[in-house]
Design an enzyme around this catalytic site. Sequence first.
Site, short mmCIF file in Angstrom:
data_model
loop_
_atom_site.label_atom_id
_atom_site.label_comp_id
_atom_site.label_asym_id
_atom_site.label_seq_id
_atom_site.Cartn_x
_atom_site.Cartn_y
_atom_site.Cartn_z
N SER A 152 0.85 -1.19 0.00
CA SER A 152 0.00 0.00 0.00
C SER A 152 0.89 1.23 0.00
O SER A 152 2.03 1.18 0.50
CB SER A 152 -0.87 0.01 1.27
OG SER A 152 -1.46 1.28 1.46
N TYR B 188 -0.41 -0.71 10.29
CA TYR B 188 -0.64 -1.07 8.89
C TYR B 188 0.52 -0.59 8.01
O TYR B 188 1.08 -1.34 7.22
CB TYR B 188 -1.97 -0.44 8.44
CG TYR B 188 -2.34 -0.68 7.00
CD1 TYR B 188 -2.58 -1.97 6.52
CD2 TYR B 188 -2.49 0.39 6.11
CE1 TYR B 188 -2.95 -2.18 5.20
CE2 TYR B 188 -2.86 0.19 4.80
CZ TYR B 188 -3.10 -1.09 4.35
OH TYR B 188 -3.46 -1.30 3.03
N1 LIG Z 1 -8.86 -1.06 -1.20
C1 LIG Z 1 -7.88 -0.18 -1.07
O1 LIG Z 1 -8.08 1.03 -1.17
C2 LIG Z 1 -6.49 -0.67 -0.81
C3 LIG Z 1 -5.44 0.26 -0.88
C4 LIG Z 1 -4.14 -0.16 -0.62
C5 LIG Z 1 -3.89 -1.50 -0.35
N2 LIG Z 1 -4.93 -2.39 -0.30
C6 LIG Z 1 -4.59 -3.78 0.02
O2 LIG Z 1 -5.35 -4.67 -0.77
C7 LIG Z 1 -5.56 -5.88 -0.03
C8 LIG Z 1 -7.02 -6.29 0.09
O3 LIG Z 1 -7.80 -5.26 -0.11
P1 LIG Z 1 -9.17 -5.33 -0.96
O4 LIG Z 1 -9.45 -3.92 -1.21
O5 LIG Z 1 -9.11 -6.28 -2.08
O6 LIG Z 1 -10.12 -5.86 0.27
P2 LIG Z 1 -11.53 -6.55 0.35
O7 LIG Z 1 -12.04 -6.22 1.71
O8 LIG Z 1 -12.38 -6.25 -0.83
O9 LIG Z 1 -11.17 -8.12 0.32
C9 LIG Z 1 -10.42 -8.70 1.29
C10 LIG Z 1 -10.66 -10.21 1.25
O10 LIG Z 1 -9.75 -10.82 2.17
C11 LIG Z 1 -10.45 -11.81 2.91
N3 LIG Z 1 -9.76 -12.01 4.19
C12 LIG Z 1 -9.77 -11.21 5.28
N4 LIG Z 1 -9.05 -11.75 6.27
C13 LIG Z 1 -8.56 -12.93 5.80
C14 LIG Z 1 -7.75 -13.96 6.36
N5 LIG Z 1 -7.31 -13.89 7.63
N6 LIG Z 1 -7.43 -15.01 5.58
C15 LIG Z 1 -7.89 -15.10 4.31
N7 LIG Z 1 -8.68 -14.17 3.72
C16 LIG Z 1 -9.01 -13.10 4.47
C17 LIG Z 1 -11.86 -11.26 3.07
O11 LIG Z 1 -12.79 -12.32 3.35
C18 LIG Z 1 -12.08 -10.58 1.72
O12 LIG Z 1 -12.68 -11.46 0.76
C19 LIG Z 1 -4.95 -5.67 1.34
O13 LIG Z 1 -3.63 -6.18 1.35
C20 LIG Z 1 -4.94 -4.16 1.45
O14 LIG Z 1 -3.98 -3.71 2.38
C21 LIG Z 1 -6.22 -2.01 -0.53
#
Ligand SMILES: NC(=O)c1ccc[n+]([C@@H]2O[C@H](COP(=O)([O-])OP(=O)(O)OC[C@H]3O[C@@H](n4cnc5c(N)ncnc54)[C@H](O)[C@@H]3O)[C@@H](O)[C@H]2O)c1
Length: 264
Positions: free
Chosen positions: A144, A157
């Site tokens: 991120s 984080y």
């Molecule tokens: N969305 C953003 O703006 C953003 C920005 C920077 C980084 N990220 C990174 O992207 C990644 C995920 O984000 P996203 O936006 O796709 O999220 P999201 O919430 O849409 O999806 C996350 C998924 O991870 C699963 N999950 C949660 N805990 C878990 C565990 N312990 N084991 C297995 N699965 C698990 C959840 O069930 C969900 O399906 C993360 O690493 C986050 O730090 C997201």
Amino acid sequence: MTGNRLDHKRVVITGAASGIGRAAAQLMAGEGARVLIADLDADAAAAAAADIGGGAVGVAVDVLDEASITAMIGCAVDTFGGLDVLCNHVGGSDPRKDLDLLRLDLHEWDRAMALNARSTVVASRLALPHMIAAGSGSIINTVSVAGLAGDTLQCAYGAAKAAVIRLTQYIATQYGRKGVRCNAVAPGAVMTPALRDNVPADVIDDIRRHNALDLIGTPEDIGWAMVYLASDESRYMTGQTLVLDGGLTAQSPIAASRRALLGD
Ligand SMILES: NC(=O)c1ccc[n+]([C@@H]2O[C@H](COP(=O)([O-])OP(=O)(O)OC[C@H]3O[C@@H](n4cnc5c(N)ncnc54)[C@H](O)[C@@H]3O)[C@@H](O)[C@H]2O)c1
């Protein structure tokens, strides 16, 4: 859109039932990859696999549990006969507990380190022997922009993502000569359930004001970068963090105020 950029690639993506992970799974399957959609929510993983098709398989995993990660990698190898690409995508922290340093809940520090960094170490250690035996592989870590600079909140984080950025370089350094590449994607704000549920709309608007582009990213914006890193098109790239943030970190911190002053 379909193509053949990932024909014969066998891929595992954690957290692939939702958001960016799901988009990456869909795009990779569309490019010919067989994808293991691994997620804490087993029903959502199965539903995503059924929806995506193309040989995608859903499996339950809790990346906080070493035995569960072991079973996930075993499932990929048994189902696909090997493993070419591992996307360590799950991550995050609880914004109600991950505050500034003085108010940080130390249990949340440990959980954030485990969810973002330790899970990446454990899964990569299990995947690497298969990649080394095959003489090739690509590990893609989702980090991120929070791992690139300080911020007012969520210090666990940010620190955990910074650890993964450096770990990405160590994996690249230690296994490059065995044919394994390791890169990271660093999204800025991306419109996913995680963002929508945790960040108020006015804060999301403020992020867009601070982007060079007048945009908030979509899951596919990150998913396409992951397709590239999974494919042999990126064969000369390793140890890098690809930042996909609408230009947030590319510009001077005062650019947004200057634009406002100029009426731009
Ligand atoms: N969305 C953003 O703006 C953003 C920005 C920077 C980084 N990220 C990174 O992207 C990644 C995920 O984000 P996203 O936006 O796709 O999220 P999201 O919430 O849409 O999806 C996350 C998924 O991870 C699963 N999950 C949660 N805990 C878990 C565990 N312990 N084991 C297995 N699965 C698990 C959840 O069930 C969900 O399906 C993360 O690493 C986050 O730090 C997201």
